[in-house]
Design an enzyme around this catalytic site. Structure first.
Site, PDB file in Angstrom:
ATOM      1  N   HIS A 167       0.839  -1.202   0.000  1.00 48.01           N
ATOM      2  CA  HIS A 167       0.000   0.000   0.000  1.00 48.01           C
ATOM      3  C   HIS A 167       0.874   1.253   0.000  1.00 48.01           C
ATOM      4  O   HIS A 167       2.008   1.222   0.474  1.00 48.01           O
ATOM      5  CB  HIS A 167      -0.866   0.049   1.268  1.00 48.01           C
ATOM      6  CG  HIS A 167      -2.026  -0.896   1.262  1.00 48.01           C
ATOM      7  ND1 HIS A 167      -2.261  -1.785   2.286  1.00 48.01           N
ATOM      8  CD2 HIS A 167      -3.039  -1.072   0.375  1.00 48.01           C
ATOM      9  CE1 HIS A 167      -3.373  -2.479   2.022  1.00 48.01           C
ATOM     10  NE2 HIS A 167      -3.855  -2.068   0.868  1.00 48.01           N
ATOM     11  N   CYS A 254      -2.872   0.297   9.566  1.00 51.94           N
ATOM     12  CA  CYS A 254      -3.895  -0.678   9.158  1.00 51.94           C
ATOM     13  C   CYS A 254      -4.843  -1.049  10.282  1.00 51.94           C
ATOM     14  O   CYS A 254      -5.982  -1.439  10.035  1.00 51.94           O
ATOM     15  CB  CYS A 254      -3.227  -1.970   8.697  1.00 51.94           C
ATOM     16  SG  CYS A 254      -1.657  -1.745   7.890  1.00 51.94           S
TER      17      CYS A 254
HETATM   18  C1  CIR Z   1      -3.571  -7.628   3.195  1.00 57.55           C
HETATM   19  O1  CIR Z   1      -2.741  -8.117   2.412  1.00 57.55           O
HETATM   20  O2  CIR Z   1      -4.591  -7.068   2.806  1.00 57.55           O
HETATM   21  C2  CIR Z   1      -3.303  -7.756   4.682  1.00 57.55           C
HETATM   22  N1  CIR Z   1      -2.625  -8.974   4.949  1.00 57.55           N
HETATM   23  C3  CIR Z   1      -2.490  -6.580   5.187  1.00 57.55           C
HETATM   24  C4  CIR Z   1      -3.233  -5.278   5.074  1.00 57.55           C
HETATM   25  C5  CIR Z   1      -2.458  -4.121   5.581  1.00 57.55           C
HETATM   26  N2  CIR Z   1      -3.229  -2.936   5.551  1.00 57.55           N
HETATM   27  C6  CIR Z   1      -2.746  -1.714   5.362  1.00 57.55           C
HETATM   28  O3  CIR Z   1      -1.557  -1.551   5.059  1.00 57.55           O
HETATM   29  N3  CIR Z   1      -3.579  -0.703   5.427  1.00 57.55           N
END
Ligand code: CIR
Length: 263
Positions: A167, A254
């Site tokens: 991201h 996140c």
């Molecule tokens: C994913 O790959 O969607 C999750 N394992 C990690 C999400 C992390 N979220 C973020 O950076 N906002």
């Protein structure tokens, strides 16, 4: 400063299904017990600033649902429910909508069948909303968000998440009204022109995903050189263990939706 002053946060407990969380590279199975300890420390840090934290129940059906940030964009004027680009996460957004409706008078939705966008790609600063296109966020998603926030008076700028980076905010964080913490690989793209940039120290790229939350900069533990840089710059730093979320590419931003609704 509306970009880092918050009265509320929403978090969601990790569930036992966390072991199936998405990851780019397998570096081991997350330990749920340790993750729960880190999660409790994170919530305590948010609360220590005076914010109210709404803790949602774990959702077994969605292994990545602890990462609530990706489901929505919260602004003072209203919230926008995202359409995550990861197929296994699409349903998480609809699960968040009623919780936002309880706190906000105006909740909008990304609706286009071809629109994909995740909150981790969105950095709201004092003057604009930066959205990084990525493997999860596409041009249609960015364009739809731009339309939805325009009448709240926001300027949205499309930028690009470096290839191989999950991201946009994996590599940057807002520190205050004019300052961004960033990796060199991201800032080199020129996307932060006009801002003051503090670089994470080489080898500590994984701490670029931190958050400014009221008076605190909350950063993952284990990055002492960057922590010292931030402390020398005058920020009050709080470290939180992140070893387990890091195994599934998650970090400080996140784990919460942060906002101050004006209703
Ligand atoms: C994913 O790959 O969607 C999750 N394992 C990690 C999400 C992390 N979220 C973020 O950076 N906002």
């Amino acid at each position: 400063m509306r970009s880092y002053t918050f009265s509320h946060a929403i978090t969601r407990k990790p569930s036992t299904s966390i072991i199936a969380g998405l990851r780019a590279v397998d570096t081991g199975t997350p330990d749920l017990a340790l993750m729960l300890t880190h999660h409790a420390d994170y919530i305590a840090a948010l609360r220590a600033t005076g914010a109210e934290v709404v803790e949602l129940e774990a959702m077994q059906a969605y292994p990545d649902s602890v990462f609530v940030e990706d489901t929505s964009l919260c602004l003072p004027e209203g919230a926008v429910v995202m359409r995550p680009g990861a197929a296994s996460r699409l349903g998480e957004a609809a699960e968040m909508a009623p919780h936002l409706a309880a706190l906000y008078g105006d909740v909008r939705r990304i609706q286009g069948d071809d629109s994909f966008i995740e909150g981790g790609d969105i950095l709201t600063t004092e003057t604009e909303i930066l959205v990084g296109r990525s493997a999860r966020t596409n041009a249609a998603g960015v364009a739809e968000l731009a339309r939805l926030v325009a009448d709240w008076g926001y300027k949205l700028r499309e930028v690009f998440t470096p290839p191989g980076v999950l991201h946009f905010k994996t590599d940057c964080s807002l520190l205050d009204g004019e300052t961004i913490l960033s990796t060199k690989r991201l800032a080199d793209s020129g996307c932060f022109e006009g801002y003051k940039v503090i670089y994470v120290v080489d080898g500590e790229e994984a701490c670029a995903n931190s958050i400014r939350f009221n008076d605190l900069v909350i950063m993952p533990a284990g990055f002492p050189k960057t922590r010292a840089v931030l402390q020398q710059a005058g920020y009050k730093v709080q470290e939180i263990g992140n070893t387990e979320c890091a195994k599934i590419d998650g970090g400080m931003s996140c784990l919460s939706l942060r906002f101050a609704p004006t209703r």
